[in-house]
Write a protein that holds these residues in place. Structure first.
Motif, PDB file in Angstrom:
ATOM      1  N   TYR A 196       0.109   8.315  -5.656  1.00 21.69           N
ATOM      2  CA  TYR A 196      -0.479   7.367  -6.598  1.00 21.69           C
ATOM      3  C   TYR A 196       0.150   5.997  -6.381  1.00 21.69           C
ATOM      4  N   ALA A 197      -0.693   4.984  -6.218  1.00 22.16           N
ATOM      5  CA  ALA A 197      -0.226   3.601  -6.051  1.00 22.16           C
ATOM      6  C   ALA A 197       0.896   3.499  -5.014  1.00 22.16           C
ATOM      7  N   GLY A 198       0.692   4.150  -3.873  1.00 17.99           N
ATOM      8  CA  GLY A 198       1.629   3.996  -2.765  1.00 17.99           C
ATOM      9  C   GLY A 198       2.899   4.818  -2.845  1.00 17.99           C
TER      10      GLY A 198
ATOM     11  N   SER B 108      -4.470   6.649   3.824  1.00 17.04           N
ATOM     12  CA  SER B 108      -4.751   6.296   5.225  1.00 17.04           C
ATOM     13  C   SER B 108      -3.683   5.362   5.772  1.00 17.04           C
ATOM     14  N   THR B 109      -3.186   4.486   4.923  1.00 16.09           N
ATOM     15  CA  THR B 109      -2.125   3.573   5.362  1.00 16.09           C
ATOM     16  C   THR B 109      -0.905   4.381   5.820  1.00 16.09           C
ATOM     17  N   LEU B 110      -0.583   5.402   5.040  1.00 17.12           N
ATOM     18  CA  LEU B 110       0.541   6.275   5.397  1.00 17.12           C
ATOM     19  C   LEU B 110       0.282   6.930   6.761  1.00 17.12           C
ATOM     20  N   ALA B 111      -0.948   7.427   6.952  1.00 13.89           N
ATOM     21  CA  ALA B 111      -1.300   8.099   8.212  1.00 13.89           C
ATOM     22  C   ALA B 111      -1.171   7.128   9.382  1.00 13.89           C
ATOM     23  N   LEU B 112      -1.660   5.909   9.205  1.00 14.43           N
ATOM     24  CA  LEU B 112      -1.612   4.928  10.290  1.00 14.43           C
ATOM     25  C   LEU B 112      -0.173   4.542  10.596  1.00 14.43           C
ATOM     26  N   ALA B 113       0.653   4.453   9.542  1.00 14.61           N
ATOM     27  CA  ALA B 113       2.062   4.085   9.743  1.00 14.61           C
ATOM     28  C   ALA B 113       2.783   5.133  10.586  1.00 14.61           C
ATOM     29  N   LEU B 114       2.378   6.402  10.446  1.00 12.51           N
ATOM     30  CA  LEU B 114       3.068   7.472  11.177  1.00 12.51           C
ATOM     31  C   LEU B 114       2.989   7.263  12.683  1.00 12.51           C
ATOM     32  N   LEU B 115       1.888   6.662  13.135  1.00  7.48           N
ATOM     33  CA  LEU B 115       1.742   6.429  14.579  1.00  7.48           C
ATOM     34  C   LEU B 115       1.729   4.939  14.911  1.00  7.48           C
ATOM     35  N   ARG B 116       2.206   4.145  13.970  1.00  7.59           N
ATOM     36  CA  ARG B 116       2.325   2.690  14.178  1.00  7.59           C
ATOM     37  C   ARG B 116       0.991   2.087  14.602  1.00  7.59           C
ATOM     38  N   LEU B 117      -0.026   2.418  13.850  1.00 10.01           N
ATOM     39  CA  LEU B 117      -1.368   1.942  14.164  1.00 10.01           C
ATOM     40  C   LEU B 117      -1.829   0.872  13.183  1.00 10.01           C
TER      41      LEU B 117
ATOM     42  N   ALA C  64       0.812  -1.217   0.000  1.00 11.20           N
ATOM     43  CA  ALA C  64       0.000   0.000   0.000  1.00 11.20           C
ATOM     44  C   ALA C  64       0.850   1.274   0.000  1.00 11.20           C
ATOM     45  N   VAL C  65       2.041   1.215   0.588  1.00 16.91           N
ATOM     46  CA  VAL C  65       2.968   2.359   0.559  1.00 16.91           C
ATOM     47  C   VAL C  65       4.308   1.814   0.067  1.00 16.91           C
ATOM     48  N   ARG C  66       4.863   2.447  -0.980  1.00 11.54           N
ATOM     49  CA  ARG C  66       6.027   1.852  -1.648  1.00 11.54           C
ATOM     50  C   ARG C  66       7.191   2.838  -1.750  1.00 11.54           C
ATOM     51  N   GLY C  67       7.739   3.212  -0.619  1.00  9.24           N
ATOM     52  CA  GLY C  67       8.924   4.072  -0.666  1.00  9.24           C
ATOM     53  C   GLY C  67       8.571   5.550  -0.702  1.00  9.24           C
TER      54      GLY C  67
END
Ligand SMILES: Nc1ncnc2c1ncn2[C@@H]1O[C@H](COP(=O)(O)OP(=O)(O)OP(=O)(O)O)[C@@H](O)[C@H]1O
Ligand code: SF4
Ligand SMILES: [Mg+2]
Length: 334
Positions: free
Chosen positions: A217-219, A39-48, A14-17
């Protein structure tokens, strides 16, 4: 974020670099179609992210890597270092607790405040977001959608974080309330010098609210730069397509001929080779199907990942036939 990667169990990349920076007090918008990984990026920021999700790269919050810090430290950083207003925040409140108690909880936990101190701070926060302090006694179902969204913002502000991540904070609200909430977020972060990452598929909203804009776009981030410039004169064909999808006030041409983009973003388990946008790109070259593109300088303070953007030149892709008349109108817009 340094080369941030997220792969869900099942293989969805979902997030690619992603490489992105945010200065203290800066407002960064992230735009992209549904499923691009915002949203995946947002969740990753707080390790959720859900258990079993693989992450790579780094998320540096004031120099500390959120992805590798101990869980105790992660809990301390959440709310106090960075907080998040979730997508669909209207449904994120606990239905069986009064909203005041929900706002007070992080204050009690993180600030070690007394119950009376937390109640006082809760009242202040509610007033800050435009609700009477007495509404602390309400249950979520006793509030309107806009009021619930204000409660969520009060919660996000409760422990004076350095960064607020707002994931589509106004999507479910009508346009009047949307404008009020956006103004509120903008004012609060400006007054308190809080950094803001605002996520939306609505480029116009982000261009109005944020200093910088990143298009996903596309992660991947495919374009980044000063918000107004990216909105008015995107360098990447995808950024351009997103921007052209919105009719512009004062530009009848865009109202009568709104432009769309055929197809959908790719499935993250099967991202196309080369430039992931090539199957939908109106100005793709043969090499786009095989050659990956990385972000490169595209004018002062701007980056874009497209074969048509020459390193440092600030040039963009050619206009397609479909977009040429509109491009003329747009270039005369102040
Ligand atoms: N828990 C999960 N498990 C597996 N795949 C997931 C999970 N959550 C999201 N995905 C996939 O990851 C991709 C990115 O999803 P994400 O929610 O980050 O998109 P988004 O850009 O926020 O979209 P929207 O604008 O609709 O909110 C999607 O293809 C989605 O199906
Ligand atoms: S690299 Fe090629 S496919 Fe990708 S956006 Fe640029 S022109 Fe289109
Ligand atoms: Mg989302």
């Amino acid at each position: 974020m340094r080369d941030l990667e997220v792969t869900y169990p099942g293989g969805a990349a979902a997030v690619r670099g992603v490489d992105l920076s945010l200065a203290a007090g800066e407002k960064l918008g992230i735009a992209g179609e549904s499923g691009c990984g915002k949203s995946t990026l947002a969740l990753a920021l707080l390790r959720l992210l859900p258990a079993g999700t693989r992450t790579g790269g780094r998320v540096l919050l004031d120099g500390e890597d959120v992805l590798t810090m101990k869980w105790g430290r992660v809990r301390a950083v959440r709310w106090a270092g960075a907080s998040i207003v979730f997508q669909g925040a209207m449904h994120s409140l606990n239905a069986v607790h009064r909203v005041g108690d929900q706002i007070a909880e992080p204050i009690l936990l993180h600030r070690k405040a007394t119950p009376a101190g937390a109640r006082k701070r809760t009242g202040e926060l509610l007033e800050q977001v435009g609700l009477p302090a007495a509404r602390a006694g309400a249950y979520p179902h006793e509030l309107s959608g806009g009021q619930r969204q204000r409660v969520m913002i009060a919660m996000a502000l409760a422990c004076d974080p350095r960064l607020i991540v707002a994931d589509e904070p106004t999507t479910a609200l009508d346009v009047m309330i949307q404008a009020q909430i956006l103004r509120l977020i903008e004012d609060l972060v400006s007054e308190q010098e809080v950094g803001l990452i605002m996520i939306s598929h609505d480029l116009a909203v982000l261009a109005d609210t944020c200093d910088r804009l990143a298009v996903m776009y596309a992660g991947r981030i495919v374009e980044e730069g000063p918000a107004r410039q990216v909105y008015d004169d995107a360098r990447h064909p995808y950024g351009r397509a997103l921007s052209e999808a919105f009719p512009r006030i004062g530009d009848p041409a865009s109202r009568f001929a709104p432009r769309g983009l055929p197809g959908d973003p790719p499935d993250p388990t099967a991202v196309p080779s080369g430039c992931a946008f090539h199957p939908r790109c109106p100005v793709a070259l043969d090499e786009c199907a095989t050659e990956d593109q990385s972000l490169r300088a595209a004018g002062p303070g701007r980056r874009a990942a497209c074969v048509h953007v020459k390193e440092g030149e600030g040039s963009g892709p050619p206009a397609t036939n479909a977009s040429a008349p509109d491009a003329e109108v747009r270039s005369s817009t102040p």
